[in-house]
Scaffold this active site. Structure first.
Site, PDB file in Angstrom:
ATOM      1  N   HIS A  20     -10.414  17.864  -7.535  1.00 15.26           N
ATOM      2  CA  HIS A  20      -9.447  16.814  -7.188  1.00 15.26           C
ATOM      3  C   HIS A  20      -8.173  16.943  -8.023  1.00 15.26           C
ATOM      4  O   HIS A  20      -7.068  16.695  -7.522  1.00 15.26           O
ATOM      5  CB  HIS A  20     -10.086  15.431  -7.368  1.00 15.26           C
ATOM      6  CG  HIS A  20      -9.192  14.320  -6.915  1.00 15.26           C
ATOM      7  ND1 HIS A  20      -8.453  13.560  -7.775  1.00 15.26           N
ATOM      8  CD2 HIS A  20      -8.875  13.886  -5.660  1.00 15.26           C
ATOM      9  CE1 HIS A  20      -7.740  12.692  -7.093  1.00 15.26           C
ATOM     10  NE2 HIS A  20      -7.982  12.862  -5.807  1.00 15.26           N
ATOM     11  N   ASP A  43       0.871  -1.167   0.000  1.00 18.09           N
ATOM     12  CA  ASP A  43       0.000   0.000   0.000  1.00 18.09           C
ATOM     13  C   ASP A  43       0.919   1.233   0.000  1.00 18.09           C
ATOM     14  O   ASP A  43       2.110   1.128   0.312  1.00 18.09           O
ATOM     15  CB  ASP A  43      -0.859  -0.034   1.261  1.00 18.09           C
ATOM     16  CG  ASP A  43      -1.579   1.272   1.491  1.00 18.09           C
ATOM     17  OD1 ASP A  43      -2.287   1.722   0.580  1.00 18.09           O
ATOM     18  OD2 ASP A  43      -1.417   1.858   2.580  1.00 18.09           O
ATOM     19  N   ASP A  60      -0.285   5.157   0.741  1.00 13.86           N
ATOM     20  CA  ASP A  60      -0.591   6.220   1.708  1.00 13.86           C
ATOM     21  C   ASP A  60      -0.674   5.651   3.112  1.00 13.86           C
ATOM     22  O   ASP A  60      -1.484   4.765   3.389  1.00 13.86           O
ATOM     23  CB  ASP A  60      -1.893   6.913   1.323  1.00 13.86           C
ATOM     24  CG  ASP A  60      -1.759   7.613  -0.012  1.00 13.86           C
ATOM     25  OD1 ASP A  60      -0.692   8.194  -0.254  1.00 13.86           O
ATOM     26  OD2 ASP A  60      -2.697   7.574  -0.817  1.00 13.86           O
ATOM     27  N   THR A 105      -4.610   5.620  -4.298  1.00 15.38           N
ATOM     28  CA  THR A 105      -4.265   6.982  -4.717  1.00 15.38           C
ATOM     29  C   THR A 105      -4.013   7.086  -6.221  1.00 15.38           C
ATOM     30  O   THR A 105      -3.786   6.095  -6.907  1.00 15.38           O
ATOM     31  CB  THR A 105      -3.063   7.504  -3.892  1.00 15.38           C
ATOM     32  OG1 THR A 105      -3.068   8.925  -3.883  1.00 15.38           O
ATOM     33  CG2 THR A 105      -1.743   7.004  -4.464  1.00 15.38           C
ATOM     34  N   GLU A 125      -0.944  11.263   5.009  1.00 18.59           N
ATOM     35  CA  GLU A 125      -2.357  11.651   4.935  1.00 18.59           C
ATOM     36  C   GLU A 125      -2.586  13.029   5.567  1.00 18.59           C
ATOM     37  O   GLU A 125      -3.014  13.961   4.897  1.00 18.59           O
ATOM     38  CB  GLU A 125      -3.254  10.595   5.599  1.00 18.59           C
ATOM     39  CG  GLU A 125      -3.382   9.298   4.801  1.00 18.59           C
ATOM     40  CD  GLU A 125      -4.224   9.437   3.525  1.00 18.59           C
ATOM     41  OE1 GLU A 125      -4.622  10.553   3.166  1.00 18.59           O
ATOM     42  OE2 GLU A 125      -4.457   8.408   2.885  1.00 18.59           O
ATOM     43  N   ASN A 142       0.688  10.247  -8.163  1.00 22.96           N
ATOM     44  CA  ASN A 142       1.132  10.500  -6.790  1.00 22.96           C
ATOM     45  C   ASN A 142       2.167   9.459  -6.356  1.00 22.96           C
ATOM     46  O   ASN A 142       3.087   9.764  -5.596  1.00 22.96           O
ATOM     47  CB  ASN A 142      -0.042  10.436  -5.809  1.00 22.96           C
ATOM     48  CG  ASN A 142      -1.032  11.571  -5.989  1.00 22.96           C
ATOM     49  OD1 ASN A 142      -0.751  12.539  -6.681  1.00 22.96           O
ATOM     50  ND2 ASN A 142      -2.196  11.444  -5.370  1.00 22.96           N
ATOM     51  N   LYS A 196      -6.161  19.437  -6.317  1.00 22.36           N
ATOM     52  CA  LYS A 196      -5.598  18.819  -5.094  1.00 22.36           C
ATOM     53  C   LYS A 196      -4.371  17.972  -5.451  1.00 22.36           C
ATOM     54  O   LYS A 196      -3.346  18.014  -4.765  1.00 22.36           O
ATOM     55  CB  LYS A 196      -6.684  17.987  -4.396  1.00 22.36           C
ATOM     56  CG  LYS A 196      -6.200  17.205  -3.199  1.00 22.36           C
ATOM     57  CD  LYS A 196      -5.961  15.749  -3.559  1.00 22.36           C
ATOM     58  CE  LYS A 196      -5.138  15.036  -2.508  1.00 22.36           C
ATOM     59  NZ  LYS A 196      -4.929  13.617  -2.842  1.00 22.36           N
TER      60      LYS A 196
HETATM   61  C1  XBP Z   1      -5.468   6.004   0.630  1.00 17.88           C
HETATM   62  C2  XBP Z   1      -6.487   6.901   0.053  1.00 17.88           C
HETATM   63  C3  XBP Z   1      -6.093   7.865  -0.991  1.00 17.88           C
HETATM   64  C4  XBP Z   1      -5.482   9.160  -0.562  1.00 17.88           C
HETATM   65  C5  XBP Z   1      -5.755  10.238  -1.542  1.00 17.88           C
HETATM   66  O1  XBP Z   1      -4.968   5.195  -0.403  1.00 17.88           O
HETATM   67  O2  XBP Z   1      -7.654   6.773   0.347  1.00 17.88           O
HETATM   68  O3  XBP Z   1      -7.272   8.162  -1.622  1.00 17.88           O
HETATM   69  O4  XBP Z   1      -6.007   9.540   0.713  1.00 17.88           O
HETATM   70  O5  XBP Z   1      -5.335   9.981  -2.823  1.00 17.88           O
HETATM   71  P1  XBP Z   1      -4.013   3.924  -0.144  1.00 17.88           P
HETATM   72  P2  XBP Z   1      -6.194  10.534  -4.073  1.00 17.88           P
HETATM   73  O6  XBP Z   1      -3.897   3.710   1.358  1.00 17.88           O
HETATM   74  O7  XBP Z   1      -4.716   2.769  -0.824  1.00 17.88           O
HETATM   75  O8  XBP Z   1      -2.689   4.224  -0.782  1.00 17.88           O
HETATM   76  O9  XBP Z   1      -6.720  11.877  -3.684  1.00 17.88           O
HETATM   77  O10 XBP Z   1      -5.237  10.604  -5.231  1.00 17.88           O
HETATM   78  O11 XBP Z   1      -7.325   9.552  -4.324  1.00 17.88           O
END
Ligand code: XBP
Length: 261
Positions: free
Chosen positions: A85, A12, A14, A127, A21, A131, A88
């Protein structure tokens, strides 16, 4: 420690590769709100609650529907969310490029070690794909993204975590079965997604996820750790290990396979 055939690690992003986050995505959302002339602002407790909704576009839409019922989008809500978005994502990448978001302790070491031992690397993330590549570029150098055989991310699947789809896509592109791999995650929804894809999962919690329910994880740790910065075991048995390396992951993988057969 006994060595068995661990062929790939599926990470994973994020919260797992980087603690990004609260000080990354949240800040970028707020910058995009301000630029759009909106008086919305997500503080840390608000953002922690919104994190239950996976995916930035999905999170935005949920926030509008649940907390801004009187808001009238100048275009369709879908188009508005997509546009906001995209801004963002722009601000998030700027934050990454400023070096504000480092990898978590032990991540770079483990990635290098996996490569040396022929254990393949993949990403399965909610994500936006760019990114992921910018994070890898900024933290590991321009070669970093080439270390990963597969980067499965964002809208490559229709249903985001806790659906298993992004992990199933990563497995398909790796041309491996779930028993050959381990997933590394930080959230309950991520664990559900990986488990539903048949993967054993190592959890490294962070400040936003330490109270999640990680029942069913192979092990729950506070971080991967380093030789001089040991992990804390929050659930499960780490044997004699004090940090996550390939030898430990092979041992854990073998033990998980024994439990499942
Ligand atoms: C975690 C998420 C992501 C990010 C934001 O993703 O929910 O959506 O918070 O990214 P993971 P985006 O833990 O699966 O990596 O705004 O690009 O969607």
């Amino acid at each position: 420690m006994t060595s068995v055939d661990l062929k790939a690690l599926i990470f994973d992003v994020d919260g797992t590769l980087a603690d990004n986050e609260r000080d990354g995505h949240r800040v970028a959302f707020n910058l995009a709100f301000r630029e759009a002339g909106l008086d919305w602002s997500w503080d840390v407790p608000t953002y922690d609650r919104l994190l239950r909704v996976f995916g930035g576009k999905e999170r935005l839409r949920y926030y509008i529907e649940s907390s801004q019922p009187d808001f009238e989008a100048p275009v369709s809500v879908d188009a508005f969310v997509r546009g906001l978005h995209a801004r963002k994502t722009h601000y998030y990448k700027e934050l990454l490029k400023s070096g504000a978001i480092p990898l978590r302790p032990g991540v770079a070491r483990l990635l290098r070690e996996a490569r040396r031992h022929g254990v393949r690397l993949a990403v399965a993330s909610t994500t936006t794909p760019e990114n992921v590549t910018v994070l890898l570029d900024e933290t590991l150098g321009p070669e970093g993204k080439t270390w990963f055989d597969v980067i499965a991310a964002g809208d490559m699947v229709r249903r985001k975590k806790p659906s298993p789809d992004i992990f199933l896509l990563a497995l398909e592109r790796l041309e491996l079965g779930a028993p050959d791999c381990l997933a590394i995650e930080d959230t309950e929804a991520g664990l559900s997604a990986a488990t539903a894809a048949g993967l054993s999962t190592v959890i490294t919690v962070n400040s936003g996820t330490q109270r999640h329910d990680f029942t069913g994880a192979a092990i729950v740790l506070d971080k991967l750790g380093e030789p001089d910065d040991p992990f804390e075991v929050l659930a499960g048995d780490a044997g004699s290990a004090t940090f996550v390396d390939i030898s430990f992951l092979r041992w854990l993988h073998a033990r998980q396979r024994q439990c499942r057969t």
